[in-house]
Write a protein that holds these residues in place. Structure first.
Motif, mmCIF file in Angstrom:
data_model
loop_
_atom_site.group_PDB
_atom_site.id
_atom_site.type_symbol
_atom_site.label_atom_id
_atom_site.label_comp_id
_atom_site.label_asym_id
_atom_site.label_seq_id
_atom_site.Cartn_x
_atom_site.Cartn_y
_atom_site.Cartn_z
ATOM 1 N N VAL A 296 83.094 57.349 -46.687
ATOM 2 C CA VAL A 296 82.486 58.106 -47.777
ATOM 3 C C VAL A 296 83.230 57.787 -49.065
ATOM 4 O O VAL A 296 84.460 57.904 -49.130
ATOM 5 C CB VAL A 296 82.505 59.615 -47.478
ATOM 6 C CG1 VAL A 296 82.151 60.417 -48.721
ATOM 7 C CG2 VAL A 296 81.540 59.928 -46.340
ATOM 8 N N ARG A 297 82.460 57.326 -50.062
ATOM 9 C CA ARG A 297 83.087 57.084 -51.367
ATOM 10 C C ARG A 297 83.097 58.379 -52.155
ATOM 11 O O ARG A 297 82.055 58.985 -52.400
ATOM 12 C CB ARG A 297 82.341 56.006 -52.147
ATOM 13 C CG ARG A 297 82.986 55.755 -53.503
ATOM 14 C CD ARG A 297 82.491 54.511 -54.162
ATOM 15 N NE ARG A 297 83.131 54.287 -55.439
ATOM 16 C CZ ARG A 297 82.807 53.301 -56.259
ATOM 17 N NH1 ARG A 297 81.863 52.443 -55.918
ATOM 18 N NH2 ARG A 297 83.431 53.158 -57.401
ATOM 19 N N VAL A 298 84.286 58.777 -52.555
ATOM 20 C CA VAL A 298 84.484 60.069 -53.204
ATOM 21 C C VAL A 298 84.644 59.871 -54.706
ATOM 22 O O VAL A 298 85.457 59.048 -55.143
ATOM 23 C CB VAL A 298 85.767 60.739 -52.641
ATOM 24 C CG1 VAL A 298 85.975 62.113 -53.278
ATOM 25 C CG2 VAL A 298 85.717 60.837 -51.122
ATOM 26 N N ASN A 299 83.860 60.593 -55.477
ATOM 27 C CA ASN A 299 84.133 60.683 -56.924
ATOM 28 C C ASN A 299 85.182 61.770 -57.083
ATOM 29 O O ASN A 299 84.885 62.955 -56.926
ATOM 30 C CB ASN A 299 82.859 61.026 -57.696
ATOM 31 C CG ASN A 299 83.148 61.245 -59.186
ATOM 32 O OD1 ASN A 299 84.131 60.727 -59.715
ATOM 33 N ND2 ASN A 299 82.303 62.020 -59.844
ATOM 34 N N PRO A 300 86.436 61.376 -57.377
ATOM 35 C CA PRO A 300 87.516 62.359 -57.333
ATOM 36 C C PRO A 300 87.375 63.421 -58.418
ATOM 37 O O PRO A 300 86.603 63.273 -59.362
ATOM 38 C CB PRO A 300 88.779 61.518 -57.535
ATOM 39 C CG PRO A 300 88.335 60.218 -58.093
ATOM 40 C CD PRO A 300 86.901 60.032 -57.717
ATOM 41 N N ASP A 301 88.174 64.481 -58.249
ATOM 42 C CA ASP A 301 88.151 65.563 -59.237
ATOM 43 C C ASP A 301 89.277 65.372 -60.251
ATOM 44 O O ASP A 301 89.792 66.326 -60.808
ATOM 45 C CB ASP A 301 88.235 66.926 -58.529
ATOM 46 C CG ASP A 301 89.293 66.940 -57.431
ATOM 47 O OD1 ASP A 301 90.096 65.970 -57.361
ATOM 48 O OD2 ASP A 301 89.322 67.891 -56.640
ATOM 49 N N PHE A 302 89.679 64.101 -60.463
ATOM 50 C CA PHE A 302 90.696 63.783 -61.472
ATOM 51 C C PHE A 302 90.377 62.387 -61.990
ATOM 52 O O PHE A 302 89.565 61.673 -61.412
ATOM 53 C CB PHE A 302 92.100 63.810 -60.855
ATOM 54 C CG PHE A 302 92.242 62.879 -59.681
ATOM 55 C CD1 PHE A 302 92.564 61.540 -59.872
ATOM 56 C CD2 PHE A 302 92.018 63.325 -58.375
ATOM 57 C CE1 PHE A 302 92.660 60.679 -58.791
ATOM 58 C CE2 PHE A 302 92.118 62.467 -57.302
ATOM 59 C CZ PHE A 302 92.439 61.139 -57.508
#
Ligand SMILES: *Cc1c(COP(=O)(O)O)cnc(C)c1O
Length: 401
Positions: A147-153
């Motif tokens: 899963v490619r995650v769009n990070p929260d930073f």
């Protein structure tokens, strides 16, 4: 640029003096990539990073098939961003198990090719997960997914941010638990996570911070995963110096931090491979772009070298590939390196547009028709990232030397 030796006033690339290389290639303009420098860069990185870190090459930076073949023999895997790049990676001899495929808009036909090939797919949306499940059922092969995650930073001070805030890449971190549940329900073969926060960063502290936050985020998300994490791709973003005042990235703090992450991962994500993926850092400094001076003009006191190559081959050196303020890439007259650079000279291409500028009022030796202009730091985002058909001039040749 000290990575290339100079002999009798000429730049030497892959052991071949520039004028001889131009004759061997048979035309200007051309790109030349130095195999020994590519190998040396990977070795330098291996030295600086813990052995547990796997190194992937992001083919997007330079997809020339011979270069990808050379890199495939040096790194632990290849990352591709289209079915076209996937074909290059497979042809280069990379094992499908060592290839991963990311990209925000993968077409169903591309997904099917990737599932059939057996590569790891970085899932970037709920739709993509469902399409992959259908394709798996149709083909009879399970889709391997991360899963490619769009990070929260964000990756601070990055040339190009690709994570944090609203982004088309990956799935927002807060929605990942729901996607993981869907991946489990659909019966996809879950293998891990992919986080990529940004590109072209020269500050080690910023990269360390992003890698640390990526690791901590992955640990949290792993609690919702349908299967153990086997691969954690922590991204990359390592930059190279292009402009005056920029210096090489300090790898030591990054290596030290990754060693800490590797130790923690051994207990918290046992059996997970840790990957970083780099494009520009691996290949950018090993390449040059070479064009020949057609004409020397003086317009109201300003010297112009008009060349047979320019923006259409090397968009990024012209300043039109994502730069906000145009700055000169390092450049030289590659066959006059012993002459002093005293004349403020603009190097332009043959296109009828003022954007076709390779060097703006740079101190260069006196040069004229027949001389060879060299643009350094050109091994990444060069030929394949340029509008080569614009204005109907011939394409640049690429040579691996
Ligand atoms: C563009 C890209 C890379 C390569 O970036 P570099 O700055 O060339 O190292 C790696 N991974 C992903 C997902 C990318 O989009």
């Amino acid at each position: 640029m000290s990575q290339f030796p100079v002999e009798n006033g000429e730049l030497v690339v892959g052991g071949v003096p520039l004028t001889r290389l131009a004759a061997r290639v048979g035309q200007t303009p051309f790109y030349a990539y130095d195999r020994a420098l590519l190998s040396a860069r990977v070795a330098e990185l291996r030295q600086a990073l813990p052995a547990a870190i796997q190194l992937h090459y992001a083919v997007k930076a330079n997809p020339m098939p011979a270069l990808v073949g050379h890199m495939a023999g040096l790194v632990d895997g290849l990352d591709v961003a289209s079915a076209g790049e996937l074909a290059i990676a497979l042809d280069a001899g990379c094992a499908p198990a060592d290839i991963s495929f990311a990209g925000p808009g993968k077409r169903d036909a591309e997904l099917a090719q990737a599932v059939a090939a057996g590569v790891l797919l970085n899932v970037e949306s709920f739709r993509e997960a469902r399409a992959l499940a259908e394709i798996s059922t149709r083909l009879g092969w399970p889709a391997r997914v991360a899963v490619r995650v769009n990070p929260d930073f964000e990756l601070k001070s990055s040339g190009m941010k690709m994570g944090g805030g609203p982004k088309p890449f990956g799935v927002d971190a807060e929605e990942v638990p729901a996607l993981l549940a869907e991946v489990g329900r659909l019966g996809l073969a879950f293998e891990g996570f992919h986080l990529f926060a940004g590109s072209q960063n020269l500050r080690a502290e910023a990269i360390v911070e992003a890698q640390q936050k990526s690791f901590e985020l992955a640990l949290r998300l792993a609690d919702s995963a349908p299967a153990p994490v086997r691969v954690l791709n922590l991204g990359g973003g390592f930059g190279i110096p292009y402009f005056p005042g920029e210096t090489h990235l300090d790898l030591a703090p990054i290596g030290a931090n990754l060693a800490g992450i590797a130790t923690a991962a051994a207990t918290r994500l046992p059996g997970a491979a840790l990957v970083i993926e780099l494009g520009r850092f691996l290949v950018g400094e090993a390449g040059i772009y070479v064009c020949r001076v057609i004409d020397r003009k003086v317009s109201r006191g300003q010297v112009f070298l008009v060349c047979d190559g320019g923006l259409h081959h090397h968009l990024s050196a012209s300043g039109n590939f994502g730069q906000v303020l145009r700055k000169n890439y390092p450049a030289a007259i590659g066959n006059r390196l012993e002459a002093p650079g005293t004349t403020p000279t603009s190097v332009v291409g043959p296109l009828c547009t003022p954007l076709d500028l390779l060097a703006d009022r740079m101190a260069l030796p006196d040069a004229g028709p027949g001389d060879l202009v060299v643009i350094f730091q050109s091994g990444a985002y060069g030929a394949s990232a340029s509008p080569q058909a614009f204005l109907g001039h011939p394409a640049a040749i690429e040579a691996l030397v």
